[in-house]
Write a protein that holds these residues in place. Structure first.
Motif, PDB file in Angstrom:
ATOM      1  N   LEU A  35      47.499  34.301  23.735  1.00 49.18           N
ATOM      2  CA  LEU A  35      46.076  34.617  23.573  1.00 49.18           C
ATOM      3  C   LEU A  35      45.316  34.433  24.880  1.00 49.18           C
ATOM      4  CD1 LEU A  35      45.373  32.990  20.089  1.00 49.18           C
ATOM      5  CD2 LEU A  35      45.659  35.426  20.605  1.00 49.18           C
ATOM      6  N   ALA A  36      45.711  33.454  25.669  1.00 49.36           N
ATOM      7  CA  ALA A  36      45.035  33.199  26.945  1.00 49.36           C
ATOM      8  C   ALA A  36      45.178  34.387  27.890  1.00 49.36           C
ATOM      9  CB  ALA A  36      45.585  31.935  27.597  1.00 49.36           C
ATOM     10  N   GLU A  37      46.258  35.147  27.735  1.00 48.03           N
ATOM     11  CA  GLU A  37      46.506  36.296  28.611  1.00 48.03           C
ATOM     12  C   GLU A  37      45.811  37.569  28.138  1.00 48.03           C
ATOM     13  OE1 GLU A  37      47.992  36.020  31.587  1.00 48.03           O
ATOM     14  OE2 GLU A  37      48.043  33.886  31.091  1.00 48.03           O
ATOM     15  N   ARG A  38      45.360  37.583  26.912  1.00 50.13           N
ATOM     16  CA  ARG A  38      44.682  38.767  26.392  1.00 50.13           C
ATOM     17  C   ARG A  38      43.321  38.933  27.053  1.00 50.13           C
ATOM     18  NH1 ARG A  38      45.356  38.808  19.823  1.00 50.13           N
ATOM     19  NH2 ARG A  38      47.628  38.710  19.785  1.00 50.13           N
ATOM     20  N   THR A  39      42.843  40.174  27.057  1.00 51.12           N
ATOM     21  CA  THR A  39      41.490  40.435  27.524  1.00 51.12           C
ATOM     22  C   THR A  39      40.725  41.160  26.435  1.00 51.12           C
ATOM     23  OG1 THR A  39      42.117  42.529  28.567  1.00 51.12           O
ATOM     24  CG2 THR A  39      42.121  40.566  29.977  1.00 51.12           C
ATOM     25  N   LEU A  40      39.441  40.895  26.391  1.00 51.41           N
ATOM     26  CA  LEU A  40      38.534  41.565  25.464  1.00 51.41           C
ATOM     27  C   LEU A  40      37.416  42.180  26.272  1.00 51.41           C
ATOM     28  CD1 LEU A  40      38.253  38.739  22.780  1.00 51.41           C
ATOM     29  CD2 LEU A  40      39.574  40.825  22.586  1.00 51.41           C
ATOM     30  N   GLU A  41      36.900  43.290  25.790  1.00 49.14           N
ATOM     31  CA  GLU A  41      35.808  43.979  26.467  1.00 49.14           C
ATOM     32  C   GLU A  41      34.613  44.057  25.521  1.00 49.14           C
ATOM     33  OE1 GLU A  41      35.042  48.551  27.626  1.00 49.14           O
ATOM     34  OE2 GLU A  41      36.828  47.664  28.538  1.00 49.14           O
ATOM     35  N   LYS A  50      28.890  45.903  30.758  1.00 47.88           N
ATOM     36  CA  LYS A  50      30.235  45.714  30.221  1.00 47.88           C
ATOM     37  C   LYS A  50      30.810  44.432  30.796  1.00 47.88           C
ATOM     38  CE  LYS A  50      34.185  47.598  31.733  1.00 47.88           C
ATOM     39  NZ  LYS A  50      35.221  48.568  32.076  1.00 47.88           N
ATOM     40  N   VAL A  51      31.398  43.620  29.922  1.00 46.96           N
ATOM     41  CA  VAL A  51      32.035  42.368  30.319  1.00 46.96           C
ATOM     42  C   VAL A  51      33.475  42.398  29.833  1.00 46.96           C
ATOM     43  CG1 VAL A  51      32.072  39.868  29.967  1.00 46.96           C
ATOM     44  CG2 VAL A  51      29.893  41.044  30.201  1.00 46.96           C
ATOM     45  N   LYS A  57      38.481  32.428  28.414  1.00 45.79           N
ATOM     46  CA  LYS A  57      37.027  32.512  28.575  1.00 45.79           C
ATOM     47  C   LYS A  57      36.627  32.657  30.033  1.00 45.79           C
ATOM     48  CE  LYS A  57      36.183  29.840  24.409  1.00 45.79           C
ATOM     49  NZ  LYS A  57      35.597  28.638  23.855  1.00 45.79           N
ATOM     50  N   GLU A  58      37.453  33.364  30.799  1.00 42.26           N
ATOM     51  CA  GLU A  58      37.131  33.659  32.190  1.00 42.26           C
ATOM     52  C   GLU A  58      36.681  35.112  32.281  1.00 42.26           C
ATOM     53  OE1 GLU A  58      40.782  32.904  34.268  1.00 42.26           O
ATOM     54  OE2 GLU A  58      40.496  30.744  34.237  1.00 42.26           O
ATOM     55  N   ILE A  59      35.535  35.326  32.904  1.00 43.65           N
ATOM     56  CA  ILE A  59      35.038  36.681  33.090  1.00 43.65           C
ATOM     57  C   ILE A  59      35.869  37.331  34.192  1.00 43.65           C
ATOM     58  CG2 ILE A  59      33.046  38.119  33.700  1.00 43.65           C
ATOM     59  CD1 ILE A  59      32.709  36.552  31.054  1.00 43.65           C
ATOM     60  N   LYS A  60      36.516  38.443  33.853  1.00 42.78           N
ATOM     61  CA  LYS A  60      37.353  39.150  34.816  1.00 42.78           C
ATOM     62  C   LYS A  60      36.619  40.333  35.434  1.00 42.78           C
ATOM     63  CE  LYS A  60      41.227  37.013  35.015  1.00 42.78           C
ATOM     64  NZ  LYS A  60      41.636  36.392  36.242  1.00 42.78           N
ATOM     65  N   GLU A  61      35.661  40.855  34.692  1.00 41.84           N
ATOM     66  CA  GLU A  61      34.960  42.039  35.182  1.00 41.84           C
ATOM     67  C   GLU A  61      33.565  42.080  34.577  1.00 41.84           C
ATOM     68  OE1 GLU A  61      35.542  46.844  34.717  1.00 41.84           O
ATOM     69  OE2 GLU A  61      37.341  45.583  34.742  1.00 41.84           O
ATOM     70  N   ALA A  84      25.951  40.306  26.455  1.00 46.95           N
ATOM     71  CA  ALA A  84      27.345  40.740  26.562  1.00 46.95           C
ATOM     72  C   ALA A  84      28.283  39.558  26.771  1.00 46.95           C
ATOM     73  CB  ALA A  84      27.501  41.750  27.700  1.00 46.95           C
ATOM     74  N   VAL A  85      27.902  38.621  27.627  1.00 47.23           N
ATOM     75  CA  VAL A  85      28.746  37.449  27.897  1.00 47.23           C
ATOM     76  C   VAL A  85      28.858  36.572  26.654  1.00 47.23           C
ATOM     77  CG1 VAL A  85      28.935  35.312  29.231  1.00 47.23           C
ATOM     78  CG2 VAL A  85      28.378  37.455  30.389  1.00 47.23           C
ATOM     79  N   ASN A  86      27.756  36.314  25.982  1.00 42.15           N
ATOM     80  CA  ASN A  86      27.796  35.475  24.781  1.00 42.15           C
ATOM     81  C   ASN A  86      28.634  36.120  23.678  1.00 42.15           C
ATOM     82  OD1 ASN A  86      26.316  33.315  25.784  1.00 42.15           O
ATOM     83  ND2 ASN A  86      24.373  34.234  25.209  1.00 42.15           N
ATOM     84  N   GLU A  87      28.523  37.419  23.520  1.00 46.54           N
ATOM     85  CA  GLU A  87      29.339  38.118  22.523  1.00 46.54           C
ATOM     86  C   GLU A  87      30.816  38.074  22.906  1.00 46.54           C
ATOM     87  OE1 GLU A  87      30.500  40.265  19.136  1.00 46.54           O
ATOM     88  OE2 GLU A  87      28.783  38.998  19.586  1.00 46.54           O
ATOM     89  N   ALA A  88      31.114  38.196  24.180  1.00 44.51           N
ATOM     90  CA  ALA A  88      32.500  38.112  24.638  1.00 44.51           C
ATOM     91  C   ALA A  88      33.088  36.740  24.319  1.00 44.51           C
ATOM     92  CB  ALA A  88      32.583  38.402  26.138  1.00 44.51           C
ATOM     93  N   ILE A  89      32.346  35.682  24.588  1.00 48.04           N
ATOM     94  CA  ILE A  89      32.812  34.325  24.291  1.00 48.04           C
ATOM     95  C   ILE A  89      33.016  34.155  22.788  1.00 48.04           C
ATOM     96  CG2 ILE A  89      32.145  31.881  24.298  1.00 48.04           C
ATOM     97  CD1 ILE A  89      30.743  32.495  27.026  1.00 48.04           C
ATOM     98  N   ARG A  90      32.083  34.657  21.992  1.00 42.99           N
ATOM     99  CA  ARG A  90      32.197  34.559  20.539  1.00 42.99           C
ATOM    100  C   ARG A  90      33.449  35.286  20.047  1.00 42.99           C
ATOM    101  NH1 ARG A  90      31.713  36.873  16.091  1.00 42.99           N
ATOM    102  NH2 ARG A  90      31.032  38.904  16.810  1.00 42.99           N
TER     103      ARG A  90
END
Length: 111
Positions: A35-41, A50-51, A57-61, A84-90
């Motif tokens: 899961l740590a290796e997965r990315t979400l947009e 776009k995040v 929980k590291e922002i890559k882009e 966008a960042v808060n939704e990404a963390i959620r």
């Protein structure tokens, strides 16, 4: 009671119980690493911001549509970025809780 067993455990001995616990712990650790290796947009403002975030929980882009950059309305841009960042963390937390909940059989192990 069966030798080395516990009432209500169907005669399962302590060694088997420990082996099962170790196996489950290893599987959970492997799942956490996966899961740590997965990315979400995530996006906000209809795609204006776009995040891309990892399972750690590291922002890559972070991408901004140039049309949303208005020097007279920086506050709106800040709100879109925070959204966008808060939704990404959620979403990362939800991903972890769903996946780990499946592995733990719903034993209430939140991450």
């Amino acid at each position: 009671m069966a030798k080395g067993g516990f009432p209500g455990m169907g005669g399962m001995n302590m060694n088997n119980l420990m082996k099962q616990a170790q196996k489950m712990q290893k599987q959970m650790q492997e799942k956490q690493e996966e899961l740590a290796e997965r990315t979400l947009e995530m996006t906000s403002g209809g795609g204006a911001v776009k995040v891309v975030i990892t399972g750690k929980k590291e922002i890559k882009e972070l991408k901004l549509n140039p049309d949303v950059v208005d020097p007279d309305d920086v506050e709106m841009l800040e709100d879109l970025i925070m959204s966008a960042v808060n939704e990404a963390i959620r979403q990362v937390e939800e991903m972890y809780n769903n996946e780990m909940g499946r592995m733990s059989g719903g034993m209430g192990m939140g991450f």
